[in-house]
Design a protein around this motif. Sequence first.
Motif, PDB file in Angstrom:
ATOM      1  N   GLN A   1       2.633 -33.064 -11.538  1.00  0.00           N
ATOM      2  CA  GLN A   1       1.469 -34.479 -11.460  1.00  0.00           C
ATOM      3  C   GLN A   1       0.785 -33.888 -11.556  1.00  0.00           C
ATOM      4  O   GLN A   1      -0.177 -32.916 -10.281  1.00  0.00           O
ATOM      5  N   TYR A   2      -0.651 -34.278 -12.408  1.00  0.00           N
ATOM      6  CA  TYR A   2      -1.570 -33.957 -12.287  1.00  0.00           C
ATOM      7  C   TYR A   2      -3.008 -35.252 -11.525  1.00  0.00           C
ATOM      8  O   TYR A   2      -3.027 -35.957 -12.101  1.00  0.00           O
ATOM      9  N   PHE A   3      -3.867 -34.472 -11.011  1.00  0.00           N
ATOM     10  CA  PHE A   3      -3.975 -35.488 -10.320  1.00  0.00           C
ATOM     11  C   PHE A   3      -5.552 -36.151 -10.570  1.00  0.00           C
ATOM     12  O   PHE A   3      -6.286 -35.237 -11.049  1.00  0.00           O
ATOM     13  N   GLY A   4      -6.294 -37.198 -10.939  1.00  0.00           N
ATOM     14  CA  GLY A   4      -7.432 -37.654 -11.069  1.00  0.00           C
ATOM     15  C   GLY A   4      -8.174 -37.285  -9.628  1.00  0.00           C
ATOM     16  O   GLY A   4      -7.942 -36.993  -8.250  1.00  0.00           O
ATOM     17  N   PRO A   5      -9.439 -38.023  -9.900  1.00  0.00           N
ATOM     18  CA  PRO A   5     -10.071 -37.471  -8.466  1.00  0.00           C
ATOM     19  C   PRO A   5     -10.266 -38.848  -7.900  1.00  0.00           C
ATOM     20  O   PRO A   5     -11.040 -38.044  -6.327  1.00  0.00           O
ATOM     21  N   GLY A   6      -9.813 -39.636  -8.621  1.00  0.00           N
ATOM     22  CA  GLY A   6      -9.693 -40.884  -7.032  1.00  0.00           C
ATOM     23  C   GLY A   6     -10.822 -42.353  -7.081  1.00  0.00           C
ATOM     24  O   GLY A   6     -11.961 -42.099  -7.928  1.00  0.00           O
TER      25      GLY A   6
ATOM     26  N   ILE B   1      -5.921 -43.215  -6.537  1.00  0.00           N
ATOM     27  CA  ILE B   1      -5.563 -42.547  -7.028  1.00  0.00           C
ATOM     28  C   ILE B   1      -4.539 -42.346  -7.941  1.00  0.00           C
ATOM     29  O   ILE B   1      -3.133 -42.938  -7.007  1.00  0.00           O
TER      30      ILE B   1
END
Lengths: 115, 115
Positions: free
Chosen positions: B104-109, B93
């Motif tokens: 912080q903003y996360f990607g979908p993995g 991720i």
Amino acid sequence: AQSVTQPDIHITVSEGASLELRCNYSYGATPYLFWYVQSPGQGLQLLLKYFSGDTLVQGIKGFEAEFKRSQSSFNLRKPSVHWSDAAEYFCAVGALSGGSYIPTFGRGTSLIVHP
Amino acid sequence: GAVVSQHPSRVICKSGTSVKIECRSLDFQATTMFWYRQFPKQSLMLMATSNEGSKATYEQGVEKDKFLINHASLTLSTLTVTSAHPEDSSFYICSARTQGVRTQYFGPGTRLLVL
């Protein structure tokens, strides 16, 4: 170095019941605190955050969390749980160290919702 | 706003091959990107932090020659798993933040399976 403890690996609640997920942190100064939710096979979605000011913060999906400095806690609450809330919940601390931003995550709490 | 994408969402490769995973910030400039690894039922393990235009900072125990990170622009970071082996199979991720913003903003993995 900062650390985050989520003491409950699993929490089971009935739909419509209230929920509290525990989070304790260790950090020398005032930390930046976050709660994220992760559905299976997905990334993390930010629920809410605390930086300063009002210690009770409201987030999305009806969640709230309260920062208690004396207890080094940032527990997540929801008054009435929905089946769609079943997911993994992560508490996180963000700290500045030497000009760098260092995030630390708890191990997560798995929420199981019974109909 | 604050959307992070990852590509591919899942990849299967043979042992010994290299795999590249892309992380993009779609609507903001990501001055810092983080790469995490997550094993089943476990928390996120920070692998490295990369600032745009600089070399990545790897966490202790993470092989920098095996996990190559490039952050050449303000919207793109790549993680290349070189000479992948079955033990590298995991959920990777990325997350991104912009300077001055503490969230912080996360990607979908990306699910990587090495056969």
